[in-house]
Design a protein around this motif. Structure first.
Motif, PDB file in Angstrom:
ATOM      1  N   VAL A   1       0.729  -1.175   0.101  1.00 25.34           N
ATOM      2  CA  VAL A   1      -0.008   0.094   0.060  1.00 25.34           C
ATOM      3  C   VAL A   1       0.845   1.234  -0.118  1.00 25.34           C
ATOM      4  N   LYS A   2       1.818   1.086   0.804  1.00 24.19           N
ATOM      5  CA  LYS A   2       2.718   2.512   0.654  1.00 24.19           C
ATOM      6  C   LYS A   2       3.398   2.716  -0.577  1.00 24.19           C
ATOM      7  N   ALA A   3       3.543   1.510  -1.236  1.00 26.74           N
ATOM      8  CA  ALA A   3       4.318   1.642  -2.528  1.00 26.74           C
ATOM      9  C   ALA A   3       3.399   2.222  -3.593  1.00 26.74           C
ATOM     10  N   GLU A   4       1.945   2.451  -3.310  1.00 24.62           N
ATOM     11  CA  GLU A   4       0.987   2.866  -4.235  1.00 24.62           C
ATOM     12  C   GLU A   4       0.680   4.331  -3.611  1.00 24.62           C
ATOM     13  N   SER A   5       1.343   4.819  -2.654  1.00 26.11           N
ATOM     14  CA  SER A   5       1.149   6.022  -1.781  1.00 26.11           C
ATOM     15  C   SER A   5       2.265   7.268  -2.287  1.00 26.11           C
ATOM     16  N   ASP A   6       1.658   8.354  -2.058  1.00 29.70           N
ATOM     17  CA  ASP A   6       2.840   9.558  -2.374  1.00 29.70           C
ATOM     18  C   ASP A   6       3.672   9.738  -1.130  1.00 29.70           C
ATOM     19  N   VAL A   7       2.950   9.723   0.179  1.00 32.65           N
ATOM     20  CA  VAL A   7       3.786  10.056   1.407  1.00 32.65           C
ATOM     21  C   VAL A   7       3.175   9.255   2.508  1.00 32.65           C
ATOM     22  N   CYS A   8       4.013   9.044   3.503  1.00 28.61           N
ATOM     23  CA  CYS A   8       3.395   8.256   4.586  1.00 28.61           C
ATOM     24  C   CYS A   8       3.212   9.266   5.814  1.00 28.61           C
ATOM     25  N   CYS A   9       2.556   9.006   6.911  1.00 22.96           N
ATOM     26  CA  CYS A   9       2.361   9.811   8.072  1.00 22.96           C
ATOM     27  C   CYS A   9       2.231   8.813   9.099  1.00 22.96           C
ATOM     28  N   THR A  10       2.577   9.439  10.331  1.00 25.80           N
ATOM     29  CA  THR A  10       2.133   8.671  11.727  1.00 25.80           C
ATOM     30  C   THR A  10       1.019   9.622  12.268  1.00 25.80           C
ATOM     31  N   SER A  11       0.933   9.045  13.502  1.00 22.25           N
ATOM     32  CA  SER A  11      -0.402   9.778  14.260  1.00 22.25           C
ATOM     33  C   SER A  11       0.719  11.041  14.930  1.00 22.25           C
ATOM     34  N   SER A  12       1.865  11.197  15.027  1.00 25.38           N
ATOM     35  CA  SER A  12       2.423  12.451  15.515  1.00 25.38           C
ATOM     36  C   SER A  12       2.805  13.359  14.582  1.00 25.38           C
ATOM     37  N   ASN A  13       2.522  13.009  13.190  1.00 26.22           N
ATOM     38  CA  ASN A  13       2.971  14.126  12.212  1.00 26.22           C
ATOM     39  C   ASN A  13       1.681  14.072  10.979  1.00 26.22           C
ATOM     40  N   ALA A  14       0.766  13.397  11.258  1.00 27.79           N
ATOM     41  CA  ALA A  14      -0.495  13.536  10.108  1.00 27.79           C
ATOM     42  C   ALA A  14      -0.904  14.906   9.763  1.00 27.79           C
ATOM     43  N   VAL A  15      -0.934  15.807  10.735  1.00 27.37           N
ATOM     44  CA  VAL A  15      -1.425  17.142  10.477  1.00 27.37           C
ATOM     45  C   VAL A  15      -0.094  17.785   9.624  1.00 27.37           C
ATOM     46  N   GLU A  16       0.921  17.836   9.955  1.00 25.79           N
ATOM     47  CA  GLU A  16       2.200  18.326   9.312  1.00 25.79           C
ATOM     48  C   GLU A  16       2.160  17.823   7.934  1.00 25.79           C
TER      49      GLU A  16
END
Ligand code: 13P
Ligand code: SF4
Length: 346
Positions: free
Chosen positions: A145-160
Motif C-alpha cells: 500500500v505504501k508503494a502506491e502512495s505519495d507520502v506516509c504519516c504517523t499519528s504524530s505528524n499526520a497534520v504536518e
C-alpha cells in the motif's frame, strides 16, 4: 520522545497489570533480561519496542517509542540486526529504511487490524478515478500500500504531512477514518478519508469517555487520534465539561511528553493500555488511568518474553520486502521522514 531502559522497573510492581501481562511475566526478570542482552550483543542487534508492548519487553529494549521515533531510529542505527518488538508493518518500515540490515519480528502473526482494511488494489482504483490525486498513507499499512502512495504519516505528524501537500489536487487519506477526520479538522483541508479503523481504538466509546470524565472532573485527558471517541473528546472540551487546555489529542509519544509535564496530577488515557507502563515510568508521581481497561491489542502482545528469546537465539523471523515494492514504498516513507527535519518538507 523515546527512552531506552534496560533495568527492571520497580515501579511497575506496584501497578495493577492485565491478565495477559501476568500470564507472560518471566519467572525472574533479571535472569531473563540478562540472557536477552547477552544474545542481542552476540547478534549485534538493537531492540526497538513500541509503546504498546508488554512491560518486560519495554524494559529490556534499547529504545521504546511511537511509530515515527522507531522509524527514525531504524533509519539511522548501525547494528547489524534490528529486532522489532511491535507489529508487522513496523518491521517492514524498518526494513524499507535499513535494507542492508536484518530485520527480525519475534512473531509473524503480529499483524494490525487497521492495516488490513486497505489493499494496494484499493489505492490503484482510487487513483484511476483521481488521476492527479495524492495519497497519504498512515504508516499502519503494508509495504504494498505504501508503494502506491505519495507520502506516509504517523499519528504524530499526520497534520504536518497533510499541511505540506499542495492545495488543488484531491487527497486520499488512508486507512484510519478517525485520524483522517482529525487531520482534516486541524488543517481545514478537504480529504477523501478511507473508512478503516483499528478494532482496539474504535472500541473506546464516547459513552465510556463521558462517564470517565464525569467521574474524574479534574483529570487531564490524553486521547490517541485513532480513537472512536476523539470527536467526543473535542466536543467535551468545547462544552466546559472538560476545559480545552486539558484535552490532548496526541500520538503515544506525545502522551509520554504530556505525562512528564503532569506533576502529581491525574490523567485519563484513551489508547491501548500498554502505554500506561511508559507513562508511569515517565512520571511516577502522577496517576494514569485507562479510559477503557479492555483496550488491549492482541497483536502487540504477541511479542512475549519467550518469543523474544527464541527470536534472538534462532534469528527468526526475518522480514523482507520485495525489491520494486520496497523501492516505491521507501520513497513514501522517506518523504515523511524528511518533513519536520531541518531542510525537509515539501
Ligand atoms: P503511534 O504512532 O502513536 O505509536 O501509534 C501506532 C499504533 O499502532 C496505534 O495503534
Ligand atoms: Fe494496529 Fe490497532 Fe494494534 Fe495499533 S492497536 S497495532 S492500530 S490493531
Amino acid at each position: 520522545m523515546f527512552g531506552g531502559c534496560c533495568g527492571y522497573s520497580r515501579h511497575m510492581l506496584t501497578q495493577s497489570i492485565s491478565r495477559v501481562e501476568e500470564a507472560e511475566r518471566p519467572a525472574s526478570f533479571d535472569e531473563w533480561a540478562a540472557e536477552v542482552r547477552r544474545l542481542a550483543r552476540e547478534r549485534d542487534a538493537v531492540l526497538l519496542a513500541h509503546n504498546y508492548q508488554l512491560p518486560w519487553i519495554q524494559d529490556v529494549a534499547d529504545y521504546v517509542g511511537d511509530s515515527l521515533a522507531l522509524s527514525r531510529l531504524a533509519a539511522r542505527g548501525d547494528a547489524r540486526t534490528i529486532v522489532f518488538c511491535g507489529v508487522h508493518f513496523m518491521a517492514e518500515t524498518a526494513k524499507l529504511l535499513a535494507p542492508d540490515r536484518t530485520v527480525l519480528l519475534p512473531d509473524l502473526r503480529a499483524g494490525c487490524s487497521l492495516a488490513d482494511t486497505v489493499t494496494a488494489e484499493d489505492v490503484r482504483k482510487w487513483r484511476t478515478e483521481h488521476p492527479d490525486g495524492l495519497v497519504v498513507a498512515y504508516v499502519n499499512t503494508s509495504a504494498a500500500v505504501k508503494a502506491e502512495s505519495d507520502v506516509c504519516c504517523t499519528s504524530s505528524n499526520a497534520v504536518e504531512v497533510v499541511e505540506s501537500l499542495p492545495e488543488g489536487p484531491d487527497v486520499l487519506f488512508l486507512p484510519d477514518t478517525f485520524l483522517g477526520q482529525h487531520a482534516a479538522r486541524m488543517t481545514g483541508r478537504r480529504l477523501d478519508i478511507w473508512m478503516g479503523e483499528c478494532h482496539v481504538h474504535a472500541a473506546i466509546s464516547p459513552a465510556e469517555l463521558r462517564d470517565k470524565v464525569a467521574e474524574n472532573p479534574d483529570a487531564q485527558l490524553l486521547v490517541h487520534p485513532e480513537c472512536g471517541c476523539t470527536t467526543s473528546a473535542l466536543w467535551l472540551s468545547g462544552t466546559g465539561d472538560l476545559p480545552a487546555g486539558r484535552t490532548h489529542i496526541v500520538s503515544t509519544s506525545g502522551m509520554v511528553k504530556a505525562a512528564r509535564e503532569l506533576g502529581d496530577g491525574h490523567a485519563l488515557v484513551a489508547t491501548e493500555t500498554g502505554i500506561l507502563h511508559q507513562l508511569r515510568n515517565a512520571n511516577p508521581r502522577a496517576t494514569f488511568e485507562a479510559v477503557s481497561p479492555a483496550a488491549e491489542c492482541r497483536y502487540m502482545k504477541m511479542t512475549t518474553p519467550q518469543r523474544l528469546l527464541d527470536c534472538l537465539r534462532n534469528g527468526v523471523y526475518e522480514v523482507e520486502v520485495d525489491g520494486e515494492i520496497a523501492r516505491r514504498a521507501r520513497r513514501a516513507v522517506e518523504r515523511m521522514i524528511a518533513i519536520g527535519q531541518p531542510g525537509g518538507g515539501e
